[in-house]
Each structure stands twice: as structure tokens, then as C-alpha cells.
Design a protein around this motif. Sequence first.
Motif, mmCIF file in Angstrom:
data_model
loop_
_atom_site.group_PDB
_atom_site.id
_atom_site.type_symbol
_atom_site.label_atom_id
_atom_site.label_comp_id
_atom_site.label_asym_id
_atom_site.label_seq_id
_atom_site.Cartn_x
_atom_site.Cartn_y
_atom_site.Cartn_z
ATOM 1 N N ALA A 112 0.829 -1.201 0.000
ATOM 2 C CA ALA A 112 0.000 0.000 0.000
ATOM 3 C C ALA A 112 0.868 1.257 0.000
ATOM 4 C CB ALA A 112 -0.912 0.005 1.220
ATOM 5 N N ARG A 113 0.343 2.327 -0.584
ATOM 6 C CA ARG A 113 1.079 3.591 -0.613
ATOM 7 C C ARG A 113 1.327 4.102 0.806
ATOM 8 N NH1 ARG A 113 -0.182 9.051 -0.662
ATOM 9 N NH2 ARG A 113 1.243 10.373 -1.873
ATOM 10 N N ARG A 114 0.310 3.968 1.656
ATOM 11 C CA ARG A 114 0.464 4.359 3.060
ATOM 12 C C ARG A 114 0.973 3.150 3.833
ATOM 13 N NH1 ARG A 114 -4.927 6.940 5.282
ATOM 14 N NH2 ARG A 114 -3.552 7.071 7.097
ATOM 15 N N ARG A 115 2.132 3.261 4.425
ATOM 16 C CA ARG A 115 2.774 2.124 5.067
ATOM 17 C C ARG A 115 1.930 1.526 6.187
ATOM 18 N NH1 ARG A 115 8.132 1.151 3.777
ATOM 19 N NH2 ARG A 115 8.422 1.863 1.626
ATOM 20 N N ASP A 116 1.139 2.354 6.883
ATOM 21 C CA ASP A 116 0.338 1.812 7.980
ATOM 22 C C ASP A 116 -0.825 0.953 7.478
ATOM 23 O OD1 ASP A 116 -0.934 3.992 6.907
ATOM 24 O OD2 ASP A 116 -1.589 4.832 8.812
ATOM 25 N N ASN A 117 -1.084 0.959 6.146
ATOM 26 C CA ASN A 117 -2.087 0.066 5.573
ATOM 27 C C ASN A 117 -1.525 -1.316 5.270
ATOM 28 O OD1 ASN A 117 -4.180 1.887 5.687
ATOM 29 N ND2 ASN A 117 -3.900 2.631 3.600
ATOM 30 N N GLY A 118 -0.207 -1.494 5.500
ATOM 31 C CA GLY A 118 0.401 -2.799 5.362
ATOM 32 C C GLY A 118 0.534 -3.265 3.927
ATOM 33 N N TYR A 119 0.465 -4.584 3.749
ATOM 34 C CA TYR A 119 0.570 -5.144 2.414
ATOM 35 C C TYR A 119 -0.359 -6.344 2.289
ATOM 36 C CZ TYR A 119 3.866 -8.395 4.652
ATOM 37 O OH TYR A 119 4.445 -9.317 5.480
ATOM 38 N N TYR A 120 -0.445 -6.846 1.058
ATOM 39 C CA TYR A 120 -1.415 -7.878 0.711
ATOM 40 C C TYR A 120 -0.693 -8.962 -0.073
ATOM 41 C CZ TYR A 120 -5.022 -9.692 -2.548
ATOM 42 O OH TYR A 120 -5.825 -10.463 -3.338
ATOM 43 N N VAL A 121 -0.971 -10.218 0.244
ATOM 44 C CA VAL A 121 -0.358 -11.330 -0.481
ATOM 45 C C VAL A 121 -1.454 -12.227 -1.053
ATOM 46 C CG1 VAL A 121 1.765 -11.302 0.878
ATOM 47 C CG2 VAL A 121 -0.148 -12.726 1.620
ATOM 48 N N GLU A 122 -1.121 -12.860 -2.182
ATOM 49 C CA GLU A 122 -2.075 -13.730 -2.861
ATOM 50 C C GLU A 122 -1.303 -14.844 -3.558
ATOM 51 O OE1 GLU A 122 -5.573 -12.236 -5.382
ATOM 52 O OE2 GLU A 122 -3.995 -12.564 -6.867
ATOM 53 N N PHE A 123 -1.829 -16.062 -3.502
ATOM 54 C CA PHE A 123 -1.189 -17.167 -4.200
ATOM 55 C C PHE A 123 -2.214 -18.261 -4.443
ATOM 56 C CE2 PHE A 123 -0.943 -18.199 0.262
ATOM 57 C CZ PHE A 123 -1.166 -19.563 0.323
ATOM 58 N N GLY A 124 -1.934 -19.113 -5.426
ATOM 59 C CA GLY A 124 -2.840 -20.217 -5.693
ATOM 60 C C GLY A 124 -2.639 -20.813 -7.069
ATOM 61 N N PRO A 125 -3.347 -21.915 -7.349
ATOM 62 C CA PRO A 125 -3.199 -22.611 -8.631
ATOM 63 C C PRO A 125 -3.970 -21.952 -9.755
ATOM 64 C CG PRO A 125 -4.782 -23.748 -7.248
ATOM 65 C CD PRO A 125 -4.228 -22.629 -6.413
ATOM 66 N N THR A 134 -12.314 -24.131 -27.838
ATOM 67 C CA THR A 134 -12.784 -23.509 -26.595
ATOM 68 C C THR A 134 -11.728 -23.643 -25.498
ATOM 69 O OG1 THR A 134 -15.071 -24.044 -27.164
ATOM 70 C CG2 THR A 134 -14.607 -23.458 -24.871
ATOM 71 N N GLN A 135 -11.285 -22.503 -24.978
ATOM 72 C CA GLN A 135 -10.323 -22.475 -23.872
ATOM 73 C C GLN A 135 -11.076 -22.314 -22.559
ATOM 74 O OE1 GLN A 135 -6.901 -19.744 -24.183
ATOM 75 N NE2 GLN A 135 -7.331 -19.149 -22.068
ATOM 76 N N LEU A 136 -10.719 -23.132 -21.567
ATOM 77 C CA LEU A 136 -11.358 -23.113 -20.257
ATOM 78 C C LEU A 136 -10.324 -22.813 -19.191
ATOM 79 C CD1 LEU A 136 -13.457 -26.392 -20.699
ATOM 80 C CD2 LEU A 136 -14.253 -24.048 -21.066
ATOM 81 N N ASN A 137 -10.658 -21.904 -18.275
ATOM 82 C CA ASN A 137 -9.765 -21.536 -17.175
ATOM 83 C C ASN A 137 -10.500 -21.581 -15.852
ATOM 84 O OD1 ASN A 137 -8.809 -19.847 -19.697
ATOM 85 N ND2 ASN A 137 -7.022 -20.066 -18.384
ATOM 86 N N PHE A 138 -9.784 -21.997 -14.823
ATOM 87 C CA PHE A 138 -10.314 -21.925 -13.454
ATOM 88 C C PHE A 138 -9.146 -21.735 -12.491
ATOM 89 C CE2 PHE A 138 -11.717 -23.633 -9.367
ATOM 90 C CZ PHE A 138 -12.876 -22.871 -9.184
ATOM 91 N N ASN A 139 -9.263 -20.733 -11.611
ATOM 92 C CA ASN A 139 -8.202 -20.410 -10.653
ATOM 93 C C ASN A 139 -8.785 -20.275 -9.252
ATOM 94 O OD1 ASN A 139 -6.687 -20.054 -13.040
ATOM 95 N ND2 ASN A 139 -7.037 -17.848 -13.041
ATOM 96 N N LEU A 140 -8.003 -20.682 -8.252
ATOM 97 C CA LEU A 140 -8.344 -20.504 -6.845
ATOM 98 C C LEU A 140 -7.200 -19.761 -6.166
ATOM 99 C CD1 LEU A 140 -9.893 -23.880 -5.589
ATOM 100 C CD2 LEU A 140 -11.038 -21.656 -5.744
ATOM 101 N N PHE A 141 -7.510 -18.638 -5.513
ATOM 102 C CA PHE A 141 -6.473 -17.828 -4.894
ATOM 103 C C PHE A 141 -6.743 -17.631 -3.409
ATOM 104 C CE2 PHE A 141 -6.037 -15.645 -9.252
ATOM 105 C CZ PHE A 141 -5.176 -16.647 -9.680
ATOM 106 N N PHE A 142 -5.691 -17.798 -2.622
ATOM 107 C CA PHE A 142 -5.732 -17.499 -1.196
ATOM 108 C C PHE A 142 -5.185 -16.080 -1.009
ATOM 109 C CE2 PHE A 142 -5.400 -22.052 -1.704
ATOM 110 C CZ PHE A 142 -6.352 -22.532 -0.813
ATOM 111 N N GLN A 143 -5.905 -15.257 -0.245
ATOM 112 C CA GLN A 143 -5.572 -13.838 -0.106
ATOM 113 C C GLN A 143 -5.511 -13.449 1.367
ATOM 114 O OE1 GLN A 143 -8.974 -12.248 -2.205
ATOM 115 N NE2 GLN A 143 -7.956 -12.337 -4.191
ATOM 116 N N ARG A 144 -4.554 -12.581 1.689
ATOM 117 C CA ARG A 144 -4.443 -12.138 3.079
ATOM 118 C C ARG A 144 -3.808 -10.751 3.147
ATOM 119 N NH1 ARG A 144 -4.331 -15.239 7.959
ATOM 120 N NH2 ARG A 144 -3.488 -14.044 9.705
ATOM 121 N N GLU A 145 -4.413 -9.883 3.946
ATOM 122 C CA GLU A 145 -3.813 -8.592 4.271
ATOM 123 C C GLU A 145 -2.944 -8.759 5.507
ATOM 124 O OE1 GLU A 145 -6.508 -5.163 4.130
ATOM 125 O OE2 GLU A 145 -7.998 -6.538 3.277
ATOM 126 N N MET A 146 -1.814 -8.042 5.539
ATOM 127 C CA MET A 146 -0.846 -8.241 6.611
ATOM 128 C C MET A 146 -0.238 -6.915 7.033
ATOM 129 S SD MET A 146 1.015 -11.678 5.077
ATOM 130 C CE MET A 146 1.746 -12.128 6.664
#
Length: 234
Positions: A112-125, A134-146
Motif C-alpha cells: 500500500a502507498r500508506r505504510r500503515d495500511n500494510g501489504y497484501y499477499v495472494e497465491f494459488g493454482p 474452446t479455452q477453459l480456465n479456473f483459478n483458486l487464490f488465497f488472499q491475506r492482508e498483513m
Amino acid sequence: MKRLLVLAAMLPLAALAETGYYMVTTYDVEGQASIDYKYWNAHYKNSRNVASPEIGIGYGVTSRWYTEVTAQWVQFNGRQTRATGVEWQNDFLLTQGQYDVDVALHTLVERARRRDNGYYVEFGPVLQTQVWRTQLNFNLFFQREMDNGLQNETELAYQWQVKQRWKPWFAPGLQGFGEVGKWNDWLPSKQQSHRAGPALFGELGRVKYEAAYLFGKNSRRPANSFTMRVQYLF
């Protein structure tokens, strides 16, 4: 300006994260650089409209590793624009055509631009397959603010896409996005956010584009959302 800052502070980082509005896909783009412009807006009933323009620089480091750095801004009712942060995305291809479904690992860190807002992480398949044209996509993401002084939970988001490869310059399809709450204890269905709608894709020379109009809930509130992405490849 003070009112804008207050409104921006009320929106969680997860609500501004780009993967709530743009698909992550699996491609080998080794040696290819790109300037990546993204834009989304959400029109809420009886509330301020929110928009977020973004611009990034991406590069295919190897046939399996794509990286991109993006700067983000937020707008309310199309007026004052305020920088919100910078994110670093890295995607790693785990398979490259040897199976029916290609698999990648998506990772993203947003500061975040303001440091006191921390940061955010995301990951997943990231999952992608193709049935004829026909192209098919599906994604699952785990998200967390820290690191923002709050007691945050790891939340779960999803993406899906159907794209019909009709012409290189014009491919119709559908996209959907959603957030269900804590990854192991979902919110009641009425409090979840789900949105979906028609999408268009294409490539003209060095320019790739995609756009979608989504109906449903955005940040747990009814809204219609427009998203677009334009990449210049070099």
C-alpha cells in the motif's frame, strides 16, 4: 482530497486487487516484454462509483516464469485520482502441454502507498485446458492482508473463464469472479461476492485486448462492473 483519502482507507486492499477483475492465464512468453494497461469500474446503486486504472511492465523471464510490476490508482465518481500502491506478480508454469490441463502457480505481493495500511499477499493454482477451439480456465487464490494492525484472515477467491477462439482479432467468451470469505469457513451465501458476464478477447499485431461487463456483487454490494486490459508487446 480529505474525503477521497477517507474513502480509500475504507476499502480493503483485497477489494482493489487486480485479480478480482482480470484473469490470470498460463502462457509461455519467454523473452517477451509488455506494457500492460488495466482499468475497472464498479457502479453501485445509491453509492459512489469506484474505478481503478493500473499500468505495469511485464516480462517473460523464462518459458516457465512471468513477472510484472504494476502501479495502481483509485477514483471515485470519475474525479480525483489517488495512488494506492504497487504490486509485484510472479507466475510459474508447472506443466507445458504434457497433460490435458496446464497448471501454474500464481503469486502476488501488493504494498500500500500508506505504510500503515500494510501489504497484501495472494497465491494459488492456475488451471487451463482447451477443447477444440474452446479455452477453459479456473483459478483458486488465497488472499491475506498483513502488517496493518488488524487481525486478518486468509480468504478465498476464484476466477473462471470460457473463451471461444473464433478469430485472432475477435474471440467471444464469458468471465466470472468471486470471493467467499475465510478459506476454511465461508460466509453465508448472501454475504459472498459473485459476478460474471460476457467478455471479448483479441490480438491485433503487437496489441492484445480483453474486456468484460460483469453483473452481480462487488465487495458484497450489488454492482455492475466493467473491466478492460490492453497489452502492447515488444
